[in-house]
Design an enzyme around this catalytic site. Structure first.
Site, PDB file in Angstrom:
ATOM      1  N   HIS A 139      -1.995  -2.372  -9.646  1.00  0.00           N
ATOM      2  CA  HIS A 139      -2.951  -1.742  -8.737  1.00  0.00           C
ATOM      3  C   HIS A 139      -4.193  -2.602  -8.666  1.00  0.00           C
ATOM      4  O   HIS A 139      -4.589  -3.188  -9.670  1.00  0.00           O
ATOM      5  CB  HIS A 139      -3.320  -0.336  -9.229  1.00  0.00           C
ATOM      6  CG  HIS A 139      -3.947   0.489  -8.176  1.00  0.00           C
ATOM      7  ND1 HIS A 139      -5.300   0.437  -7.901  1.00  0.00           N
ATOM      8  CD2 HIS A 139      -3.410   1.359  -7.300  1.00  0.00           C
ATOM      9  CE1 HIS A 139      -5.553   1.251  -6.908  1.00  0.00           C
ATOM     10  NE2 HIS A 139      -4.442   1.826  -6.515  1.00  0.00           N
ATOM     11  N   ASP A 146       3.013   5.617  -7.000  1.00  0.00           N
ATOM     12  CA  ASP A 146       4.254   5.538  -6.227  1.00  0.00           C
ATOM     13  C   ASP A 146       5.496   5.374  -7.080  1.00  0.00           C
ATOM     14  O   ASP A 146       6.612   5.492  -6.584  1.00  0.00           O
ATOM     15  CB  ASP A 146       4.178   4.369  -5.238  1.00  0.00           C
ATOM     16  CG  ASP A 146       3.197   4.675  -4.138  1.00  0.00           C
ATOM     17  OD1 ASP A 146       3.160   5.839  -3.732  1.00  0.00           O
ATOM     18  OD2 ASP A 146       2.480   3.773  -3.711  1.00  0.00           O
ATOM     19  N   HIS A 150       0.875  -1.190   0.000  1.00  0.00           N
ATOM     20  CA  HIS A 150       0.000   0.000   0.000  1.00  0.00           C
ATOM     21  C   HIS A 150       0.905   1.230   0.000  1.00  0.00           C
ATOM     22  O   HIS A 150       1.652   1.447  -0.945  1.00  0.00           O
ATOM     23  CB  HIS A 150      -0.922  -0.108   1.219  1.00  0.00           C
ATOM     24  CG  HIS A 150      -2.065   0.858   1.260  1.00  0.00           C
ATOM     25  ND1 HIS A 150      -2.420   1.660   0.211  1.00  0.00           N
ATOM     26  CD2 HIS A 150      -2.959   1.163   2.260  1.00  0.00           C
ATOM     27  CE1 HIS A 150      -3.468   2.396   0.541  1.00  0.00           C
ATOM     28  NE2 HIS A 150      -3.809   2.115   1.788  1.00  0.00           N
TER      29      HIS A 150
HETATM   30  N1  ACO Z   1       5.240  -7.123 -10.216  1.00  0.00           N
HETATM   31  C1  ACO Z   1       5.147  -8.351 -10.791  1.00  0.00           C
HETATM   32  N2  ACO Z   1       4.005  -9.046 -10.904  1.00  0.00           N
HETATM   33  C2  ACO Z   1       2.900  -8.480 -10.396  1.00  0.00           C
HETATM   34  C3  ACO Z   1       2.921  -7.209  -9.783  1.00  0.00           C
HETATM   35  C4  ACO Z   1       4.150  -6.520  -9.711  1.00  0.00           C
HETATM   36  N3  ACO Z   1       4.213  -5.312  -9.142  1.00  0.00           N
HETATM   37  N4  ACO Z   1       1.674  -6.892  -9.367  1.00  0.00           N
HETATM   38  C5  ACO Z   1       0.893  -7.920  -9.694  1.00  0.00           C
HETATM   39  N5  ACO Z   1       1.633  -8.888 -10.322  1.00  0.00           N
HETATM   40  C6  ACO Z   1       1.141 -10.147 -10.897  1.00  0.00           C
HETATM   41  C7  ACO Z   1       0.772 -11.147  -9.820  1.00  0.00           C
HETATM   42  O1  ACO Z   1       1.864 -11.968  -9.489  1.00  0.00           O
HETATM   43  C8  ACO Z   1      -0.344 -11.904 -10.498  1.00  0.00           C
HETATM   44  O2  ACO Z   1       0.251 -12.782 -11.432  1.00  0.00           O
HETATM   45  P1  ACO Z   1      -0.453 -14.220 -11.749  1.00  0.00           P
HETATM   46  O3  ACO Z   1      -1.789 -13.894 -12.327  1.00  0.00           O
HETATM   47  O4  ACO Z   1       0.466 -14.869 -12.699  1.00  0.00           O
HETATM   48  O5  ACO Z   1      -0.540 -14.928 -10.422  1.00  0.00           O
HETATM   49  C9  ACO Z   1      -1.073 -10.832 -11.312  1.00  0.00           C
HETATM   50  O6  ACO Z   1      -0.075  -9.835 -11.581  1.00  0.00           O
HETATM   51  C10 ACO Z   1      -2.243 -10.202 -10.573  1.00  0.00           C
HETATM   52  O7  ACO Z   1      -1.756  -9.653  -9.371  1.00  0.00           O
HETATM   53  P2  ACO Z   1      -2.524  -9.618  -7.986  1.00  0.00           P
HETATM   54  O8  ACO Z   1      -1.523  -9.661  -6.878  1.00  0.00           O
HETATM   55  O9  ACO Z   1      -3.626 -10.616  -7.993  1.00  0.00           O
HETATM   56  O10 ACO Z   1      -3.169  -8.180  -8.035  1.00  0.00           O
HETATM   57  P3  ACO Z   1      -3.797  -7.426  -6.827  1.00  0.00           P
HETATM   58  O11 ACO Z   1      -4.818  -6.518  -7.401  1.00  0.00           O
HETATM   59  O12 ACO Z   1      -4.229  -8.339  -5.744  1.00  0.00           O
HETATM   60  O13 ACO Z   1      -2.549  -6.597  -6.222  1.00  0.00           O
HETATM   61  C11 ACO Z   1      -0.989  -4.874  -5.787  1.00  0.00           C
HETATM   62  C12 ACO Z   1      -2.340  -5.257  -6.434  1.00  0.00           C
HETATM   63  C13 ACO Z   1      -0.942  -5.357  -4.339  1.00  0.00           C
HETATM   64  C14 ACO Z   1      -0.898  -3.343  -5.774  1.00  0.00           C
HETATM   65  C15 ACO Z   1       0.155  -5.502  -6.613  1.00  0.00           C
HETATM   66  O14 ACO Z   1       0.061  -5.099  -7.961  1.00  0.00           O
HETATM   67  C16 ACO Z   1       1.527  -5.141  -6.065  1.00  0.00           C
HETATM   68  O15 ACO Z   1       1.970  -5.768  -5.103  1.00  0.00           O
HETATM   69  N6  ACO Z   1       2.235  -4.125  -6.662  1.00  0.00           N
HETATM   70  C17 ACO Z   1       3.527  -3.723  -6.183  1.00  0.00           C
HETATM   71  C18 ACO Z   1       3.400  -2.899  -4.925  1.00  0.00           C
HETATM   72  C19 ACO Z   1       2.893  -1.497  -5.196  1.00  0.00           C
HETATM   73  O16 ACO Z   1       3.391  -0.784  -6.068  1.00  0.00           O
HETATM   74  N7  ACO Z   1       1.889  -1.101  -4.395  1.00  0.00           N
HETATM   75  C20 ACO Z   1       1.314   0.236  -4.485  1.00  0.00           C
HETATM   76  C21 ACO Z   1      -0.121   0.171  -4.864  1.00  0.00           C
HETATM   77  S1  ACO Z   1      -0.714   1.801  -5.115  1.00  0.00           S
HETATM   78  C22 ACO Z   1      -1.028   2.383  -3.583  1.00  0.00           C
HETATM   79  O17 ACO Z   1      -1.236   1.711  -2.615  1.00  0.00           O
HETATM   80  C23 ACO Z   1      -1.008   3.828  -3.488  1.00  0.00           C
END
Ligand code: ACO
Length: 426
Positions: free
Chosen positions: A305, A362, A264
């Protein structure tokens, strides 16, 4: 009501479920009636659950749209000020000049913190993470401002809201000063909100500090871009804490705790750590290979996201602000070059494209904050400061309307009932 009705067929019975339409966004199926028929609904992570009705912020993740009280974030970020956005979030409408002046005056009359509060900081180690200090100090405000804790009293709620917005910059800057071993700076009420924050951060009592207007504007924009984001994890935490009738300072402290995590608000700090770990442009390909390897567990921080599956509209403005700040300061940041290369690869690579992973807010904010001189450990504190009006607006909205204590249920998969076995018989 939408005029539609959903029917849930289960075990030879049909449950009629009302469907509601909002002003924008998908229709919502009211599932409350399934409880009377002996069922719960199951939605871990609340992927498809509308937890409340709200009039504050609308997001269309597929179109990359973010509206606060109907106004697009791009317009607010480029034409408004943070204080005006605070007013808008809290009150629902843009202020008239007189209303704005009154709001600003009220904020200015609350920028100082209780003198006793500075002793609270001394209980922390100097190397404590500033978010740990923020959780503690903001929660402690409820021990200092007993005169505004009656959540049923609209005037108390308003004073608490103003106090939080006014004091957050002072508290955040005090976190930094404490970690540096420097004296705390009192606020200066002749300065604008963001300029005052920069002075409390970087000024010292021995000499005048002149605020660079480009940096003050960038800071203001960063605050605007973080001001609210619908029912995200920290806002839902604030609502959940508030639903127990906890006081607003305690609720915002709960929101700060939820924001801290790297999935987050902690992501802006994680982006810079990641860029530092990659080191140089020639290592980017190798890093992207690791990100795509499921067994490696590496994530591309600042990408992806829960809601935006097209682009994050805040990231666009943030990127523009990033260029402005680096130009104004004449900074050639190798980490920015690295970030650009990463972004370029990720936007073309099928792994990211097929999963709809785009840069989020971010991805660029850390580079701007670093250029302004804000240390990495303070990045999430800046996010918390910016998000405060959003948290309070949601808390206010909930408290001012009929609500229930937030109490989800579960799908229990543990042991059946069994009898306790005394220790000597196990
Ligand atoms: N890098 C690589 N792979 C990713 C990333 C990433 N940043 N984000 C998602 N994926 C992949 C997952 O592994 C998943 O792959 P799969 O389908 O092969 O299993 C797919 O994309 C879907 O991802 P989920 O985790 O199901 O997506 P979710 O909506 O639950 O998560 C989140 C969103 C937590 C923001 C995620 O994208 C993440 O961890 N990003 C990096 C951290 C980040 O930048 N957070 C800031 C968010 S913005 C904010 O809070 C202001």
């Amino acid at each position: 009501m939408s005029g539609k009705q959903a029917k849930l067929s289960i075990d030879q019975q049909t449950i009629d479920l009302p469907v509601y339409s909002g002003t924008l966004g998908p229709d919502v199926i009211d599932v409350k009636d399934v409880l009377a028929k002996g069922y719960f609904t199951f939605d871990p992570g609340f992927m498809a659950t509308a937890s409340c009705e709200s009039k504050i912020t609308y997001i269309d993740g597929d179109q990359g749209i973010l509206l606060h009280r109907g106004y697009p974030i791009e317009q607010l970020a480029t034409q408004s000020t943070y204080e005006e956005v605070c007013y808008l979030l809290l009150n629902g409408e843009l202020p008239s000049p007189v209303q704005m002046q009154d709001f600003r005056d009220r904020i200015k009359s609350h920028t100082m913190v209780h003198e006793q509060l500075q002793f609270f900081y001394r209980g922390f180690r100097r190397d404590a993470h500033p978010m740990a200090v923020m959780c503690g100090v903001v929660g402690a405000l409820s021990a200092f401002y007993h005169d505004s804790l009656d959540i049923r009293n609209p005037e108390h709620r308003q004073v608490s809201a103003i106090r939080l917005i006014a004091k957050m910059p002072t508290i955040a800057a005090m976190c930094y000063k404490y970690s540096e071993g420097q004296p705390f700076m009192y606020p200066r009420n002749d300065l604008d909100y963001s300029a005052n924050f920069l002075r409390m951060m970087f000024g010292n009592p021995c000499e005048d500090y002149e605020v660079n207007p480009v940096l003050a504007r960038a800071m203001d924009r960063i605050f605007i871009l973080h001001a609210d984001h619908e029912q995200n994890a920290s806002t839902s935490t604030v609502r959940m804490a508030g639903s127990t009738e906890a006081n607003p300072f305690a609720c915002i402290a709960a929101g700060i705790a939820a924001l801290w995590g790297p999935s987050h608000g902690g992501a802006n700090e994680a982006v810079l750590r990641m860029l530092g770990e990659i080191g140089s442009v020639d290592k980017v390909d190798d890093f992207v290979r690791r990100v795509k390897d499921k067994n490696d567990g590496t994530k591309l921080m600042g990408f992806g996201h829960r809601v935006y599956k097209n682009f994050d509209p805040r990231a666009k403005v943030m990127k523009q602000t990033c260029d402005e700040v680096l130009n104004a300061l004449g900074i050639q940041d190798p980490q920015l070059e690295l970030a650009m290369k990463l972004e370029d690869i990720a936007l073309k690579d099928d792994y990211f494209v097929s999963r709809k992973l785009y840069p989020n807010v971010d991805f660029y904010s850390g580079i701007i904050l670093k250029a302004i001189g804000i240390p990495m450990s303070l990045f999430t504190v800046i996010f918390a400061l910016g998000r405060t009006p959003g948290w309070i607006a949601h808390w206010q909205e909930m408290i001012s309307n009929p609500y229930k204590i937030a109490r989800p249920r579960q799908l229990y998969t543990g042991s059946l009932q069994r009898n306790y076995v005394p220790a000597n018989q196990r």
